[in-house]
Motif scaffolding. Structure first.
Motif, short mmCIF file in Angstrom:
data_model
loop_
_atom_site.label_atom_id
_atom_site.label_comp_id
_atom_site.label_asym_id
_atom_site.label_seq_id
_atom_site.Cartn_x
_atom_site.Cartn_y
_atom_site.Cartn_z
N VAL A 81 21.36 9.34 -5.51
CA VAL A 81 20.84 8.63 -6.69
C VAL A 81 20.86 9.48 -7.95
O VAL A 81 20.68 8.96 -9.05
CB VAL A 81 19.41 8.08 -6.45
N ARG A 82 21.08 10.78 -7.81
CA ARG A 82 21.06 11.63 -9.01
C ARG A 82 22.16 11.25 -10.01
O ARG A 82 21.88 11.14 -11.21
CB ARG A 82 21.15 13.11 -8.61
N PRO A 83 23.40 11.04 -9.55
CA PRO A 83 24.41 10.58 -10.52
C PRO A 83 24.09 9.22 -11.10
O PRO A 83 24.46 8.93 -12.25
CB PRO A 83 25.70 10.53 -9.68
N VAL A 84 23.42 8.37 -10.34
CA VAL A 84 23.02 7.06 -10.85
C VAL A 84 22.09 7.23 -12.05
O VAL A 84 22.24 6.58 -13.09
CB VAL A 84 22.33 6.22 -9.75
N TYR A 85 21.12 8.13 -11.92
CA TYR A 85 20.21 8.39 -13.04
C TYR A 85 20.98 8.96 -14.23
O TYR A 85 20.75 8.56 -15.38
CB TYR A 85 19.11 9.36 -12.61
N TRP A 86 21.86 9.91 -13.95
CA TRP A 86 22.62 10.55 -15.02
C TRP A 86 23.39 9.54 -15.86
O TRP A 86 23.51 9.67 -17.08
CB TRP A 86 23.58 11.57 -14.40
N HIS A 87 23.89 8.49 -15.21
CA HIS A 87 24.70 7.49 -15.92
C HIS A 87 23.88 6.27 -16.37
O HIS A 87 24.45 5.32 -16.91
CB HIS A 87 25.86 7.04 -15.04
N THR A 88 22.57 6.29 -16.17
CA THR A 88 21.72 5.20 -16.66
C THR A 88 21.50 5.38 -18.17
O THR A 88 21.04 6.43 -18.60
CB THR A 88 20.36 5.19 -15.95
N PHE A 103 21.30 20.36 -9.20
CA PHE A 103 22.02 20.61 -7.96
C PHE A 103 23.34 19.85 -7.94
O PHE A 103 24.22 20.16 -7.14
CB PHE A 103 21.18 20.21 -6.74
N ASN A 104 23.48 18.85 -8.80
CA ASN A 104 24.71 18.09 -8.92
C ASN A 104 25.64 18.79 -9.91
O ASN A 104 25.27 19.06 -11.05
CB ASN A 104 24.38 16.67 -9.41
N THR A 105 26.86 19.09 -9.47
CA THR A 105 27.77 19.90 -10.29
C THR A 105 28.13 19.20 -11.59
O THR A 105 28.17 19.83 -12.66
CB THR A 105 29.05 20.22 -9.49
N GLU A 106 28.41 17.90 -11.55
CA GLU A 106 28.75 17.17 -12.78
C GLU A 106 27.62 17.27 -13.80
O GLU A 106 27.85 17.52 -14.99
CB GLU A 106 29.02 15.70 -12.47
#
Length: 446
Positions: free
Chosen positions: A198-205, A238-241
């Motif tokens: 879900v971390r990338p989901v938050y990043w792109h919200t 922790f997410n590289t992107e």
């Protein structure tokens, strides 16, 4: 709460962290109200069997609730979600949410009673709870968000669609005037972020990260809130992107270092240092220059001399020191200059005073449609810091000496006019550098 930079240490975090006194008070005030379940049955809104199940658990908590629910947990999971779907009275929805939360409290394993509904209907159990987020009632969205948090945390494969809608809701709550609501929204994020997917989901919200960063930059948070928000960033990095883009988009490295310099609570420094370490480990090329620009190396040297109750702080500080020292020579002077410029925190560092630097690098400011020159123009127009204004005015002068053809462009974007205004600035250094810059801009006629 344990922080660990070995792999992804989020697994050590308890399953659900949402504990909010404001929500507890609202719950206590609503818990004792009678709900006309028999009336629903007479109106055929619920069946007799459903009424019997509800009466068996109504107003029960703790061991009394467990004795009933644990015998037929999946029946209750289906029943309560079904009731949320078909009943509409706010007081009834409130009571159902309280019962679901009571059932899950300290028993995260019971989340399976609800999650298993998705085997037959992929919209369940989330859809009725997400609908509650859109309620205009003060209590219903807050309670639903806590339940959604528990379910998402407990899921082996959390619903990214449900997470996205929850993140849109938290983004709005982070802008609430009620500090208790902001606190609850941040706790939701702290918990749900334990799920990597879900971390990338938050990043792109849209606006989500902006709303979180705003708390640190604008809202003068308490040390506890500082810790909670930075903890969210720690998990995200922790997410590289995210680690590659976070500072470029939101300028967090200068903010984190400033907070660490003035922090009293050790745990605030601890989570900042851990976040900075993540940024270096995951994306060194994107972040080391920015760290050099804000003088992180001397600050780390200072931190390494202190005594800490948590030995891992020193471990992370020494890691950052070693990486900055090892890479300092490989960071070109222009990279450090660019990072400093993009941080909006200009100081009289060596590049600004070096003719050799400007002779070698002035063309870099023209790239991407004068992107960096436009940053200098923005700082001249928006900053109130005399040092920033002095350095920016000096840099404009240095640039124009090498590229006189840019004078017309600088006039078009308002730099010439702003330099003229700064010539009467109350600060002597600002006046001096503005006068010198004006000589380059208008050909020596002041």
């Amino acid at each position: 709460m344990v922080l660990s930079n070995t792999g992804d240490g989020i697994a050590e975090v308890p399953l659900a962290l949402v504990s909010n006194s404001y929500l507890d008070e609202l719950t206590a005030s609503l818990r004792a109200r009678p709900i006309p379940w028999e009336g629903y049955q007479r109106a055929t809104l619920i069946t007799q069997a459903e009424l019997n199940y509800i009466k068996a658990v109504d107003k029960k908590t703790g061991e009394d609730l467990s004795r009933v629910v644990d015998k037929e947990g999946h029946v209750y999971g289906e029943l309560l979600i079904n009731l949320l779907q078909k009943l509409v009275r706010v007081d009834t929805i409130q009571s159902i949410l309280i019962l679901i939360d009571d059932l899950l409290l300290d028993h995260e394993e019971r989340a399976a009673y609800f999650l298993d509904l998705g085997k037959n209907d992929p919209t369940l159990p989330y859809a009725p709870l997400l609908k509650c987020l859109r309620s205009e009632d003060d209590f219903v969205p807050l309670k639903a968000s806590k339940i959604l948090t528990t379910l998402l945390c407990a899921s082996h494969k959390p619903s990214t669609e449900a997470a996205q809608e929850l993140f849109r809701w938290t983004t709005a709550q982070l802008q609430s005037k009620n500090p208790a609501v902001v606190d609850l929204a941040v706790q939701v994020l702290e918990s749900v972020f334990r799920q990597r997917d879900v971390r990338p989901v938050y990043w792109h919200t849209p606006q989500a990260v902006d709303a979180l960063a705003r708390i640190l930059k604008i809202d003068s948070p308490t040390p506890q809130m500082q810790y909670q928000v930075i903890y969210c960033f720690w998990i995200l990095t922790f997410n590289t992107e995210i680690a590659q883009e976070l500072n470029r988009k939101y300028d967090v490295i200068p903010q984190l270092v400033e907070i660490a310099k003035s922090a009293i609570k050790e745990k605030v420094i601890r989570v900042i240092v851990s976040t900075l370490r993540n940024l270096v480990e995951k994306a060194p090329e994107a972040n080391l220059a920015a760290m050099a620009a804000v003088k992180l190396l001397p600050f780390c040297e200072n931190l390494s001399t202190r005594k800490w109750s948590d030995a891992e702080i020193l471990e992370d500080v020494n890691y950052l020191k070693a990486e900055l020292e090892e890479n300092f020579q490989t960071l070109t002077t222009f990279e450090v200059y660019q990072a400093e410029l993009l941080s909006s925190r200009l100081t009289w560092s060596p590049p600004h005073l070096s003719d050799l630097f400007w002779t070698k690098n002035w063309r870099e400011l023209k790239k991407e449609n004068y992107a960096l020159l436009r940053v200098l123009a923005r700082l001249l127009s928006t900053s109130s810091d005399p040092v920033v204004l002095s350095v920016a005015a000096s840099d404009i002068g240095q640039y124009v000496k090498r590229d006189p053809s840019s004078k017309k462009f600088l006039q078009e974007i308002g730099v010439k006019q702003r330099i003229m205004e700064l010539m009467s600035h109350p600060d002597q250094e600002v006046r001096y550098n503005s006068v010198n810059s004006s000589w380059s801009l208008i050909g020596g006629k002041v």
